[in-house]
Design a protein around this motif. Structure first.
Motif, mmCIF file in Angstrom:
data_model
loop_
_atom_site.group_PDB
_atom_site.id
_atom_site.type_symbol
_atom_site.label_atom_id
_atom_site.label_comp_id
_atom_site.label_asym_id
_atom_site.label_seq_id
_atom_site.Cartn_x
_atom_site.Cartn_y
_atom_site.Cartn_z
ATOM 1 N N ILE A 215 0.853 -1.192 0.000
ATOM 2 C CA ILE A 215 0.000 0.000 0.000
ATOM 3 C C ILE A 215 0.888 1.241 0.000
ATOM 4 N N LEU A 216 0.495 2.236 -0.790
ATOM 5 C CA LEU A 216 1.159 3.545 -0.754
ATOM 6 C C LEU A 216 0.139 4.611 -0.392
ATOM 7 N N PRO A 217 0.502 5.500 0.581
ATOM 8 C CA PRO A 217 1.723 5.455 1.381
ATOM 9 C C PRO A 217 1.736 4.268 2.336
ATOM 10 N N THR A 218 2.926 3.889 2.758
ATOM 11 C CA THR A 218 3.137 2.652 3.505
ATOM 12 C C THR A 218 2.472 2.703 4.878
ATOM 13 N N PRO A 219 1.740 1.650 5.251
ATOM 14 C CA PRO A 219 1.122 1.608 6.585
ATOM 15 C C PRO A 219 2.155 1.425 7.696
ATOM 16 N N THR A 220 1.719 1.726 8.903
ATOM 17 C CA THR A 220 2.590 1.554 10.066
ATOM 18 C C THR A 220 2.944 0.087 10.262
ATOM 19 N N GLN A 221 1.942 -0.789 10.192
ATOM 20 C CA GLN A 221 2.156 -2.236 10.287
ATOM 21 C C GLN A 221 1.357 -2.904 9.188
ATOM 22 N N LEU A 222 1.959 -3.928 8.562
ATOM 23 C CA LEU A 222 1.286 -4.610 7.461
ATOM 24 C C LEU A 222 1.694 -6.069 7.443
ATOM 25 N N ASN A 223 0.698 -6.950 7.477
ATOM 26 C CA ASN A 223 0.919 -8.380 7.337
ATOM 27 C C ASN A 223 0.085 -8.861 6.161
ATOM 28 N N VAL A 224 0.759 -9.357 5.121
ATOM 29 C CA VAL A 224 0.083 -9.774 3.895
ATOM 30 C C VAL A 224 -0.165 -11.274 3.937
ATOM 31 N N GLY A 225 -1.418 -11.664 3.658
ATOM 32 C CA GLY A 225 -1.778 -13.075 3.625
ATOM 33 C C GLY A 225 -1.383 -13.740 2.319
ATOM 34 N N LYS A 226 -1.740 -15.020 2.192
ATOM 35 C CA LYS A 226 -1.347 -15.788 1.021
ATOM 36 C C LYS A 226 -2.436 -15.852 -0.037
ATOM 37 N N THR A 227 -3.633 -15.395 0.304
ATOM 38 C CA THR A 227 -4.770 -15.532 -0.592
ATOM 39 C C THR A 227 -5.067 -14.219 -1.317
ATOM 40 N N ASP A 228 -5.488 -14.344 -2.559
ATOM 41 C CA ASP A 228 -5.944 -13.180 -3.326
ATOM 42 C C ASP A 228 -7.452 -13.215 -3.474
ATOM 43 N N ILE A 229 -8.035 -12.064 -3.582
ATOM 44 C CA ILE A 229 -9.475 -11.928 -3.764
ATOM 45 C C ILE A 229 -9.716 -11.205 -5.087
ATOM 46 N N VAL A 230 -10.523 -11.819 -5.921
ATOM 47 C CA VAL A 230 -10.897 -11.188 -7.181
ATOM 48 C C VAL A 230 -12.202 -10.432 -6.976
ATOM 49 N N LEU A 231 -12.167 -9.165 -7.262
ATOM 50 C CA LEU A 231 -13.383 -8.343 -7.168
ATOM 51 C C LEU A 231 -14.151 -8.528 -8.469
ATOM 52 N N GLY A 232 -15.174 -9.390 -8.433
ATOM 53 C CA GLY A 232 -15.867 -9.811 -9.637
ATOM 54 C C GLY A 232 -16.772 -8.753 -10.217
ATOM 55 N N SER A 233 -17.650 -9.208 -11.079
ATOM 56 C CA SER A 233 -18.524 -8.300 -11.835
ATOM 57 C C SER A 233 -19.482 -7.532 -10.931
ATOM 58 N N GLN A 234 -19.733 -8.080 -9.726
ATOM 59 C CA GLN A 234 -20.629 -7.371 -8.804
ATOM 60 C C GLN A 234 -19.891 -6.310 -7.992
ATOM 61 N N GLY A 235 -18.601 -6.255 -8.126
ATOM 62 C CA GLY A 235 -17.836 -5.173 -7.526
ATOM 63 C C GLY A 235 -17.767 -5.216 -6.020
ATOM 64 N N VAL A 236 -17.995 -4.071 -5.409
ATOM 65 C CA VAL A 236 -17.875 -3.942 -3.956
ATOM 66 C C VAL A 236 -19.155 -3.344 -3.378
ATOM 67 N N ASN A 237 -19.380 -3.683 -2.130
ATOM 68 C CA ASN A 237 -20.495 -3.120 -1.364
ATOM 69 C C ASN A 237 -19.895 -2.268 -0.257
ATOM 70 N N LEU A 238 -20.075 -0.967 -0.339
ATOM 71 C CA LEU A 238 -19.485 -0.041 0.633
ATOM 72 C C LEU A 238 -20.456 0.171 1.792
ATOM 73 N N ALA A 239 -20.215 -0.561 2.880
ATOM 74 C CA ALA A 239 -21.046 -0.429 4.097
ATOM 75 C C ALA A 239 -20.250 0.384 5.110
ATOM 76 N N LEU A 240 -20.106 1.670 4.821
ATOM 77 C CA LEU A 240 -19.196 2.533 5.581
ATOM 78 C C LEU A 240 -20.001 3.367 6.575
#
Length: 889
Positions: A215-240
């Motif tokens: 991520i840019l700018p770089t986070p304070t702490q970051l642990n990256v997992g082994k799995t990838d997620i494909v954001l498909g045709s339905q995209g994202v649901n922003l529940a903010l």
């Protein structure tokens, strides 16, 4: 009687015809000269003082001057008329003219004119006349020479000389060649494909898998997992939950720009505010967890939600399969103030380019937009009730009376049809503030004063003249900014006279400032972002002729490395103003030089009265105030703009210890109007450093200024030693500066700002492991000390450079940003061409036929050694733009 009348009528007609023919003749001269003459400007010797020229006796600051030649080639018939003048812009004072047929006069600022003397004969047909000149300082960059030279004559319309009406400076400027060194002792390395190849030699191309989850700018702490997620045709649901609708719309638009729809059935991104999870964290802190099912955000405030989603957006590549990595991040900004100053005073910038800038600031978590809205050369915001500010102060044209516009400056030429002229309407400004607010960016307006105020002063003098002509003396004096008794002989940094300095001793000046603050504050209220900070300006209220680079002609002991002038005729600003002399005699101020700081204190009272409780200034504008507590507002921040190698490491501490919030704004590291690299072909001023490239900015340690002496050189390419001798309580923030004296267009602005601004954002948000804590009395010097972990720094830079080349620049392409594409490094040993680039991932191309055919460079390539030259360039990943072309030698 009839005969008398007939004779009189005939005489009148003849007279009118004569005047008409005369006017036509003068216009004919202008038309002929502007079309037939061709200008060439050639820098001859930047070290004139070392080569027999007595620069000191010519009055050159620090005894430094250069030789240049202005050549005027007449491509047509002979021109004998003597009623003409050629106006041109020159950022160097011209000290001598060595052709008796011509004289050169400085008008104001950078505007000069060439006129014929009585010895002028003609511009002979199809021939060239040279005008050798001696100018102050040096000219080591092509961008030092300014376009749009124009011709005038009595009662004629000015016309621009055709070959100077361009931003392609090579059309009238000879190559700088071997004159690229400021002094003979300049040890900078000229950037060529070969030297650039050596500079890039330690940059490796990283496999895309190694950039997963970064991520840019770089986070304070970051642990990256082994799995990838494909954001498909339905995209994202922003529940903010907790995020306002305007900011939600911004994020929705950003996802859609990456071809990711926002739908109720998409990959869910949950968010909530829980500030109990963030002890002592600054605004904008967040926790982010991304797994196969959903992304979860916990933030300490609304901006934390926004920045967390920006981090998710940072993970998504442009124009590729929308994949994000699983990860856990904890993040918070290092500085409360993360900003950029954009100067629209010297040359105007469009609303569109400002909005694009705000978009990129938001994407990289910058939160302060310092909006420089006025300067000597232009007033850029509409103020109700004071129409002259924009009718006159925002326009530049050839009006010697300056009753309808300001005189041309900085390449604007005689007409107001370019970016020398322009302003933001009241609604434009409100729109910009609203746009910034939705992106969690605070707009900090700056109206520069008491110096750099010429546009306002000329405008208010025109208002004064108008109202006096109407018999309204009281109204005329209401907002007048000059004392008519003031005859002070002063010269500002940009070579303006006393009309550059608003008079701080007048009640009318205070009324003017109060009016401006009130009107702009109302715009902010209407935009939904009440002003939190008012920027006073305050810089450079001085007479440069009284500076350390000059000596008095009558001094008992003189040196040849200072300019020799008659300092007895020089005054400090306002020294001969009766109003200001009364201030001194009655004890209002101790000394004439204290007036700028006095005025800053007075303005702080006005700011407070308008409900604004924070003030900002360039640090020299408040240098005579006792400390930050002397002001009426609760907090005072200073943009600290001393260079590091001239003592900035300790003076920054001095300001912080006086209670000021110090915003690190060092020219030698974060001025984006300086060149990217040491090359005459790179645009930019260079008084603080010869180069500020992305790598230098990335390597900057803003919270331990002495450390930078171990990773960089001074203006002349030399190592320098720094030891902080004072306590350092820490920086309040980091700000990049983008002055616009020679940035005349939107495209030039974006070239200078990007991609360097991303490196600024990285340092403003993230403190790297290789940054050392400040330690009093610890000395740093490049090549002598080893406190910085160079391996960590290099690895961090390689990661950043690969993210830029493989990911971020494509996003700038998608946003329509005219960023600078780096020129490749390259070497050819007679058999094999090898090349590299600062941003791995960008396409390198080469040509062996003078650019007719370009071939993509993938790996070292064997070439015949019979080519006249090999050219190299880079190409953007979208294939639409290329870098400057250079020859491999």
């Amino acid at each position: 009687m009839k005969t008398f009348k007939t004779t009189l009528l005939t005489a009148s007609i003849v007279s009118l015809l004569s005047l008409s023919q005369s006017g036509f003749a003068k216009q004919s001269t202008v038309d002929t000269m502007s079309s037939q003459l061709q200008v060439n400007y050639k820098v001859v010797d930047n070290h004139a003082a070392n080569n027999g020229v007595d620069c000191s006796s010519l009055g050159a600051d620090w005894g430094a001057c250069n030789k240049a030649t202005i050549s005027l080639k007449n491509n047509g018939t002979e021109i004998r008329d003597k009623d003409w003048a050629i106006y041109f812009h020159d950022i160097r004072m011209i000290l001598a003219v060595n052709n008796p047929q011509f004289k050169i006069t400085q008008i104001t600022g950078d505007l000069h004119k060439i006129e014929p003397t009585e010895k002028f004969i003609s511009f002979p047909a199809n021939s060239t006349i040279d005008i050798p000149i001696i100018g102050e300082y040096w000219q080591v960059s092509q961008s030092d020479i300014i376009p749009r030279w124009y011709v005038t004559s009595t009662d004629a319309e000015p016309k621009v000389i055709v070959n100077t009406d361009t931003e392609d400076l090579a059309a009238f400027v000879s190559p700088i060649g071997d004159q690229w060194k400021r002094t003979p002792e300049d040890h900078n390395i000229l950037m060529t494909p070969v030297t650039r190849f050596d500079r890039n030699a330690d940059i490796q191309t990283l496999d895309a898998q190694l950039l997963r989850g970064q991520i840019l700018p770089t986070p304070t702490q970051l642990n990256v997992g082994k799995t990838d997620i494909v954001l498909g045709s339905q995209g994202v649901n922003l529940a903010l939950i907790g995020l306002n609708s305007e900011s939600m719309s911004v994020l929705t638009h950003q996802f859609k720009a990456l071809n990711i729809p926002v739908t109720p059935n998409g990959y869910k991104i949950n968010a909530k505010i829980d500030n109990t999870a963030f002890k002592d964290a600054l605004s904008g802190a967040y926790q982010l967890s991304i797994d196969e099912k959903q992304a979860t955000i916990i933030a300490n405030d609304e901006s934390g939600i926004f920045y967390a989603v920006e981090s998710i957006l940072s993970l998504i590549p442009a124009n590729q399969k929308p994949v994000i990595a699983t990860l856990n991040a904890q993040d918070a900004p290092r500085f409360a103030y993360r900003g950029i100053m954009a100067d629209t005073g010297r040359n105007f910038k469009s609303k569109a380019v400002i909005l694009r800038l705000l978009d990129q600031m938001a994407a990289y978590k910058l939160n302060k937009f310092h909006f420089h809205l006025s300067d000597d050369e232009g007033w850029r915001i509409e103020i109700p009730g004071l129409p002259e500010l924009t009718d006159i102060g925002s326009q530049r044209c050839h009006d010697l009376t300056e009753q309808k516009c300001l005189l041309p400056q900085l390449g604007s030429g005689p007409d107001s049809d370019n970016m020398g002229s322009g302003f933001f309407t009241r609604q434009d400004y409100i729109d910009i503030v609203k746009y910034a607010k939705a992106r969690f960016i605070e707009v900090i307006p700056e109206i520069d004063m008491p110096a750099h105020a010429r546009a306002a002063i000329v405008s208010m003098e025109a208002r004064y003249n108008r109202l006096m002509a109407e018999g309204k003396e009281q109204a005329a004096n209401e907002f007048r900014l000059v004392d008519p008794t003031d005859t002070s002989n002063t010269t500002s940094v940009q070579f303006y006279n006393r009309q550059s300095y608003l008079n701080p001793c007048l009640d009318s000046s205070k009324r003017f400032v109060d009016k401006i603050i009130g009107e702009i504050a109302q715009m902010h209220i209407e935009a939904g972002q009440p002003i939190s900070t008012w920027h006073f300006g305050g810089d450079e209220a001085k007479n440069i002729r009284l500076g350390a680079g000059y000596q008095d002609i009558n001094a008992a002991e003189k040196v040849n490395w200072k300019g020799t002038i008659d300092q007895s005729i020089e005054d400090h600003p306002w020294a001969k103003s009766q109003a200001c002399q009364t201030f001194i005699s009655t004890g209002v101020v101790e000394d004439i030089e204290h007036l700028p700081s006095y005025f800053a204190l007075e303005v702080s009272k006005m700011i407070k009265a308008h409900g604004i409780n924070r003030m900002q200034a360039w640090q020299d504008g408040v240098k005579h105030a006792a400390n930050a507590k002397a002001f009426a507002v609760d907090n005072v921040a200073v943009n600290f703009w001393d260079t590091l190698y001239w003592g900035g490491y300790d003076s920054a501490s001095e300001w912080a210890n006086k209670g000021y919030q110090v915003i690190i704004s060092n020219p030698d590291y974060v001025y984006l109007d300086f060149p990217y690299e040491v090359s005459p072909y790179e645009r930019g001023y260079y008084w603080g450093t010869r180069s500020n490239d992305e790598r230098k900015i990335f390597s900057f340690a803003p919270n331990n200024l002495p450390q930078n002496a171990e990773t960089s050189v001074d203006r002349d390419g030399n190592s320098f030693s720094v030891k902080g001798t004072m306590n350092w309580p820490g920086s309040y923030g980091l700000s990049a500066q983008l002055w616009s004296e020679i940035i005349r267009t939107d495209a030039q602005m974006e070239y200078m700002a990007y991609p360097r601004l991303i490196a600024v954002a990285e340092r403003a948000w993230h403190q790297a492991d290789w940054e050392t804590p400040y330690q009093k009395d610890r000395e740093f010097k490049l090549g002598s000390t080893e406190f910085v972990n160079q391996t960590q720094l290099l690895n961090d830079w390689i990661r950043f450079a690969n993210l830029m080349g493989q990911r971020e620049l494509t996003k700038l392409d998608l946003a329509g940003i005219d960023y600078r594409l780096p020129i490749p490094g390259a070497k050819f040993d007679g058999k094999q061409l090898v090349a590299n680039i600062i941003y791995p991932g960008l396409t390198i191309e080469y040509s062996v036929d003078n650019g007719t055919v370009w071939t993509q460079y993938v790996k070292p390539v064997t070439l015949e050694n019979n080519h006249s030259q090999i050219l190299v360039r880079s190409k953007s990943l979208d294939g639409k733009r290329t870098s400057r072309v250079e020859a491999v030698k």
